[in-house]
Write an enzyme that holds these catalytic residues in place. Structure first.
Site, PDB file in Angstrom:
ATOM      1  CG  HIS A   1      44.379  31.564  43.868  1.00  0.00           C
ATOM      2  ND1 HIS A   1      43.899  32.131  42.721  1.00  0.00           N
ATOM      3  CD2 HIS A   1      43.285  31.212  44.604  1.00  0.00           C
ATOM      4  CE1 HIS A   1      42.569  32.129  42.756  1.00  0.00           C
ATOM      5  NE2 HIS A   1      42.171  31.577  43.888  1.00  0.00           N
TER       6      HIS A   1
ATOM      7  CG  HIS B 114      38.350  33.033  41.646  1.00  0.00           C
ATOM      8  ND1 HIS B 114      38.192  34.087  42.506  1.00  0.00           N
ATOM      9  CD2 HIS B 114      38.927  32.042  42.354  1.00  0.00           C
ATOM     10  CE1 HIS B 114      38.637  33.725  43.703  1.00  0.00           C
ATOM     11  NE2 HIS B 114      39.098  32.507  43.635  1.00  0.00           N
TER      12      HIS B 114
END
Lengths: 332, 332
Positions: free
Chosen positions: A56, A218
Site C-alpha cells: 500500500h 486488497h
C-alpha cells in the site's frame, strides 16, 4: 508476472533496504522489519505507530517522519505484521508518554496489534488504539468484521501526528484520531485487479468493459460489478456513497483525497478530482485542503478511491501543521 | 480501454480543470491551455517555462510553482504544444528579464518551441532555450534526431528554477540548465506498453516474459527487447548504460532519481533504488540526494527509469533550495 523484483519472498525486505538507502531521516531495522524516525524515542512525546500489510506504499513507511508517524511495522505483502514486530515498533518510539496504535480494520491487523498492545502493557507502556474503518462501500468484507480501513488512515496519521508533535497526551492524540476516522468516509473503484508477487497473477478477473465498484485495497469484492462508466459518473457514485454514510451540510468544510490505487496515472486522478470538487461545490461543501496522487495503494491495481473528511477547526489547524515524511511534506 | 475519462478528446482539458480546482497557487488558463504561477510575471525575474505532450504528469504542470517553473504548456496526450500556446506561456511569465524555455528533444517540441521563441523575440522578449537530451539508450529515435529528453528535465527545471528564483540572469539560468543536462544520463525499461486515450489500446505488444530495454517515454523502441530479468540485473543495465555514456569517477557526487513510468508501484521502485544505490556505492559515487517515485511518466506504462546527475557544488546548492510545487516540495 511482470514486476521489478528478484524473488517474491524478498520483495518487502529489499524494498525496505531501498527505503533505508533513500531516506537518511529514517532508521530501518531490517531484523525487526520496522521503519523508525531517527530521532525516536523522544522523551515526553507520545509515540505514534501504524502498520499493516505491505503493498500500500507510501502507506505506512512513507509517512514516518516529523509531524506524522514515529514508526511503521510493514508486514509481508497484504499480510498483517506480527505482534513481535509491532511490539518492537512500540518500544522503539516509547518516550514515556505512551504510544498510539493506528490500526486499519482488518481481522489479522486488529488481532496482532491487540496482542502487541497487551505485551507492551505488560512492559509498562500505555497503548491507546485508534481503529480506522472509513470505507463506506460494505459493512463486512472478506477480511473484516465491520467496515474496512482505507484512505482515512492517512488523515488519522497526519492529524494525530501533528497533535503528538506539539505535545498532546496519549488520550488526546488517540481521541482526535478517532474523531477523524468517525468524520471520514472512503469509496474505491477498481478497473483491474492487482498481482501480488507471491501469487504471480491477478487476484481476480475483471472483464475489459467492467469495473469493481466499492473494491477493497486488497481487491476484496465491493458492492457490485458493473459496466465501465464515464469518470464523471464514477466520481458521482463515490461522492454520493460517502455522503450517504457520512452526511454533510451546506457550509461544512472538507479535506478531500483523490487517491490512485497504484496503476492509474495522475492525469486521470486530476480529471476525477475536477468532478469530485464540482460535486462537493454543488453540495455546498467547501474543500479547504486536498490531495491528488498515489497515497494508499494496492500494488499495481488500476483504480482510485475518494476520501472525504468533514473537518473542524482543530483538524484543519493540525492538517496545516508542518510535516516532513517521504510521502507527505509541507512547511508551516 | 479502461480509464477514468469521459471522452478521449476531453482528457487534457478536464485534467487541467482538476489541476485548477486542486491548486490555488496555480492559475490555469483553459483557453490557452497553460498552467501559470499566480504571482507571475514577476518584474525582474527570469521566467522559466516548459511544456510538451501530456501524459507525463506530474511533468510539467506539476512542477510549476515557487523555485521551479513559472508556467507549463501541456499539449494533447503525447503531442507537442502548439506555438501559440508556448507564446502565451512565455508572455505570461515575462517580467522583463527574459524567459528560458526548457525543451525535451523531440522533433515536434523543438520546432514549436523555436517558432514560439521567434514570435516572442519579435515582441521584444529575450528567450534562451535549454534542450534536454539525457536519454542514453539510443542516439536517434522514432520522434527525435539525437538523444531523447526524459528524466533529467526535472533536474533542469529544479536547478535552473532555483537560480531564476534567486535572481540569476537569463544567460546564467540557461547556462546552468545546459550544464545539468550535459551532466545527466537516463535509461528506461518498460514491462508493458501504455494506452493513450485516443488509441484505446496498448501502443505495442510486449509478451508476458519480455521487457523493452531503453524504451522512450512514449513507448518508442529502445535498444532491444529481451527476456525479463531480475530487478538487480535491470538496475545494473541502467546504471552501466548511463555511466558508459556519462562517466563518473570515484569521489564524484550524484543526484539520482528512480522514476516510475506510471503503472509500477512504489514498492518496486524502492526495491530498484536499493540496487541502484548499492551499484553507485561500489563505483565510489556518493548519492547526495535522491528521488524515488512517479515524476516523469508515460501514462499507465509499467516501467521505470533511472537518471543520474553528476552534481557539482552549485547544482547541489540549487537542488537544496526551497521548492513548492504540486509535484516537488521541500523547505530551506
Amino acid at each position: 508476472m511482470k514486476k521489478f523484483i528478484n524473488a517474491p519472498d524478498d520483495v518487502v525486505r529489499e524494498a525496505l533496504a531501498g527505503v533505508a538507502a533513500a531516506h537518511s531521516g529514517l532508521r530501518v531495522d531490517l531484523e525487526n522489519q520496522i521503519v523508525v524516525r531517527t530521532d525516536a524515542p523522544r522523551s515526553g512525546k507520545v509515540g505514534l505507530i501504524s502498520g499493516g500489510g505491505s503493498g500500500h506504499e507510501p502507506l505506512h513507511g512513507g509517512f514516518v517522519g516529523a509531524g506524522m508517524l514515529d514508526a511503521a511495522a510493514p508486514g509481508e505483502v497484504f499480510t498483517s505484521p506480527v505482534p513481535d514486530q509491532i511490539l518492537a515498533a512500540t518500544k522503539a518510539v516509547d518516550g514515556g508518554a505512551g504510544v498510539v496504535h493506528i490500526v486499519k480494520n482488518y481481522t489479522g491487523d486488529v488481532m496482532n496489534f491487540q496482542m502487541a498492545a497487551e505485551l507492551a502493557g505488560d512492559d509498562g507502556v500505555t497503548v491507546e488504539t485508534v481503529l480506522v474503518d472509513d470505507d463506506v462501500a460494505v459493512e463486512d468484507s472478506t477480511w473484516t468484521a465491520g467496515r474496512r480501513g482505507t484512505g482515512a488512515t492517512l488523515f488519522v496519521e497526519k492529524i494525530a501526528g501533528a497533535l503528538a508533535e506539539e505535545g498532546g497526551s496519549v488520550q488526546d492524540v488517540a481521541a482526535i484520531g478517532r474523531r477523524v476516522n468517525e468524520a471520514s468516509g472512503s469509496f474505491a473503484v477498481a478497473l483491474t485487479a492487482c498481482t501480488t508477487p507471491a501469487a504471480g497473477k491477478p487476484g481476480f478477473d475483471l472483464p475489459e468493459d467492467e469495473m469493481e465498484v466499492g473494491v477493497g485495497i486488497h481487491g476484496e469484492p465491493g458492492r457490485r460489478r458493473e459496466k465501465l462508466q464515464p469518470a464523471k459518473q464514477i466520481a458521482a457514485t463515490a461522492v454520493e456513497s460517502i455522503l450517504a454514510a457520512k452526511p454533510m451540510e451546506r457550509g461544512d468544510r472538507a479535506i478531500v483525497m483523490v487517491n490512485g490505487l497504484g496503476g492509474t496515472p495522475l492525469i486521470e486522478l486530476y480529471l476525477l478530482y475536477g468532478h469530485v470538487s464540482a460535486l462537493l461545490d454543488e453540495a455546498g461543501v467547501q474543500i479547504v485542503h486536498n490531495l491528488v496522487g498515489n497515497y494508499v495503494t494496492s500494488l499495481d491495481m488500476a483504480g482510485m478511491s475518494v476520501t472525504i473528511l468533514k473537518a473542524d477547526d482543530e483538524m484543519i489547524r493540525l492538517w496545516e501543521a508542518p510535516v516532513n515524511t517521504p510521502g507527505l511534506r509541507w512547511g508551516a
